[in-house]
Design a protein around this motif. Structure first.
Motif, short mmCIF file in Angstrom:
data_model
loop_
_atom_site.label_atom_id
_atom_site.label_comp_id
_atom_site.label_asym_id
_atom_site.label_seq_id
_atom_site.Cartn_x
_atom_site.Cartn_y
_atom_site.Cartn_z
N MET A 21 0.85 -1.19 0.00
CA MET A 21 0.00 0.00 0.00
C MET A 21 0.89 1.24 0.00
N LYS A 22 0.76 2.09 -1.01
CA LYS A 22 1.55 3.28 -1.10
C LYS A 22 1.03 4.34 -0.14
N ALA A 23 1.97 5.09 0.45
CA ALA A 23 1.57 6.19 1.33
C ALA A 23 1.04 7.35 0.50
N LEU A 24 0.11 8.08 1.07
CA LEU A 24 -0.45 9.25 0.41
C LEU A 24 0.33 10.49 0.84
N LEU A 25 0.27 11.52 -0.01
CA LEU A 25 0.90 12.78 0.36
C LEU A 25 0.10 13.39 1.50
N ALA A 26 0.77 13.58 2.62
CA ALA A 26 0.09 14.11 3.80
C ALA A 26 -0.19 15.60 3.64
N PRO A 27 -1.29 16.09 4.23
CA PRO A 27 -1.53 17.53 4.21
C PRO A 27 -0.49 18.23 5.07
N PRO A 28 -0.24 19.52 4.84
CA PRO A 28 0.77 20.21 5.61
C PRO A 28 0.41 20.26 7.09
N ASP A 29 1.41 20.08 7.93
CA ASP A 29 1.19 20.21 9.37
C ASP A 29 0.92 21.68 9.67
N PRO A 30 0.07 21.98 10.67
CA PRO A 30 -0.25 23.38 10.96
C PRO A 30 0.95 24.20 11.42
N THR A 31 2.01 23.55 11.85
CA THR A 31 3.19 24.29 12.27
C THR A 31 4.44 23.62 11.73
N GLY A 32 5.49 24.42 11.64
CA GLY A 32 6.78 23.86 11.27
C GLY A 32 7.44 23.23 12.47
N LEU A 33 8.72 22.94 12.34
CA LEU A 33 9.47 22.31 13.42
C LEU A 33 10.29 23.35 14.19
N LYS A 34 10.32 23.23 15.50
CA LYS A 34 11.16 24.09 16.31
C LYS A 34 12.60 23.61 16.22
N VAL A 35 13.53 24.56 16.11
CA VAL A 35 14.94 24.24 15.96
C VAL A 35 15.72 24.89 17.09
N ILE A 36 16.48 24.07 17.83
CA ILE A 36 17.28 24.58 18.95
C ILE A 36 18.71 24.05 18.83
N ALA A 37 19.66 24.96 18.89
CA ALA A 37 21.07 24.59 18.95
C ALA A 37 21.64 25.16 20.25
N THR A 38 22.41 24.33 20.97
CA THR A 38 22.93 24.74 22.26
C THR A 38 24.43 24.47 22.33
N SER A 87 18.52 20.10 18.50
CA SER A 87 17.19 19.49 18.61
C SER A 87 16.30 20.03 17.50
N ILE A 88 15.66 19.13 16.77
CA ILE A 88 14.72 19.50 15.71
C ILE A 88 13.37 18.88 16.04
N GLY A 89 12.37 19.72 16.24
CA GLY A 89 11.05 19.21 16.58
C GLY A 89 11.04 18.39 17.85
N GLY A 90 11.91 18.74 18.80
CA GLY A 90 11.98 18.03 20.08
C GLY A 90 12.79 16.76 20.05
N GLU A 91 13.41 16.43 18.91
CA GLU A 91 14.22 15.23 18.79
C GLU A 91 15.70 15.59 18.65
N SER A 92 16.54 14.91 19.41
CA SER A 92 17.98 15.16 19.36
C SER A 92 18.57 14.61 18.07
N MET A 93 19.21 15.48 17.29
CA MET A 93 19.87 15.03 16.07
C MET A 93 21.19 14.34 16.41
N ILE A 94 21.77 14.69 17.56
CA ILE A 94 23.05 14.11 17.98
C ILE A 94 22.86 12.65 18.36
N ALA A 95 21.73 12.34 18.99
CA ALA A 95 21.50 10.98 19.48
C ALA A 95 21.14 10.00 18.36
N LYS A 96 20.77 10.53 17.18
CA LYS A 96 20.36 9.65 16.10
C LYS A 96 21.57 9.06 15.38
N SER A 97 21.40 7.86 14.85
CA SER A 97 22.43 7.28 13.99
C SER A 97 22.40 7.98 12.63
N GLU A 98 23.40 7.72 11.82
CA GLU A 98 23.43 8.34 10.49
C GLU A 98 22.21 7.94 9.67
#
Length: 242
Positions: free
Chosen positions: A1-18, A77-88
């Protein structure tokens, strides 16, 4: 089953660098870091211009925020998720799903048609082919490229190629758009047209946009300008708005 194009989210992603640090050439300790303990916060749906001269670190910062490169210190952190903690692999999948990229030199595949270039992100995400094509043709018409979907990049002007790059960045309805000098290789009038298009799409879908530029005129299209020099934010301009 192919995924459908999702409608736009009402907000973008919050971006935090520390306290982000990035340096290259670890074998030369005398070489100063490209990014030096930089911190910033960008709210959901905000359009921010990162402004600085060549070599100021703004493009490096954009790559770090995207997870294309990894910092030597600090947290992102992008959208509340740590980019550092993610694998490549996890960072790649996160970018593919949530981010759209607009580059100064377009980065279109010369052997693919306009439509094929635009559809690449949708195909990587396994969207429904018919719906993705309809969405692509609709967006191409919206940016003044109706009837040019079967042309190749070499058959388009620079401004037209940049519009294709923008449509490609938007086809999967990303919540974060990263634009690296999107008007840097265009003449003034064409560049203004590209920025007006970005503004229109930002007002409609409300993604977060982070755009690097060395141009004051380009920065005036954003809601806020963050000025960078020598890998650091200039404190007196950090909250400069227009």
């Amino acid at each position: 089953m192919k995924a459908l194009l999702a409608p736009p989210d009402p907000t973008g992603l919050k971006v935090i660098a520390t306290n982000v640090v990035k340096h290259y050439g670890e074998s030369d300790p005398s070489r100063p870091p490209v990014i030096r303990g930089l911190s910033l916060s960008i709210t959901e749906g905000e359009w921010v211009a990162l402004m600085g001269d060549s070599g100021s670190g703004k493009s490096t910062l954009l790559n770090l925020l995207a997870g294309i490169d990894t910092p030597n210190g600090g947290e992102i952190s992008i959208g509340g998720e740590s980019m550092i903690a993610k694998s490549e692999k996890e960072r790649t999948l996160f970018r593919r799903k949530h981010m759209g990229f607009v580059f100064q030199f377009f980065n279109l595949f010369p052997t693919l048609s306009v439509l094929e270039n635009v559809l690449l992100p949708a195909r990587l995400l396994h969207f429904d082919k018919k719906q993705a094509k309809q969405q692509a043709l609709s967006l191409l018409g919206e940016v003044g490229l109706f009837g040019k979907d079967h042309r190749f990049p070499s058959q388009l002007s620079g401004g037209e190629q940049q519009r294709v790059a923008i449509v490609r960045a938007l086809i999967h309805r990303p919540r974060l758009i990263l634009a690296d000098e999107p008007t840097g290789s265009l003449d003034h009038d064409t560049g203004e047209g590209i920025l007006a298009l970005l503004k229109k799409l930002h007002q409609r879908d409300r993604p977060t946009i982070i755009m690097t530029t060395h141009s004051l005129d380009a920065s005036l299209h954003a809601q806020r300008t963050i000025r960078i020099r020598d890998g650091q934010i200039l404190p007196e301009n950090q909250e400069f708005s227009h």
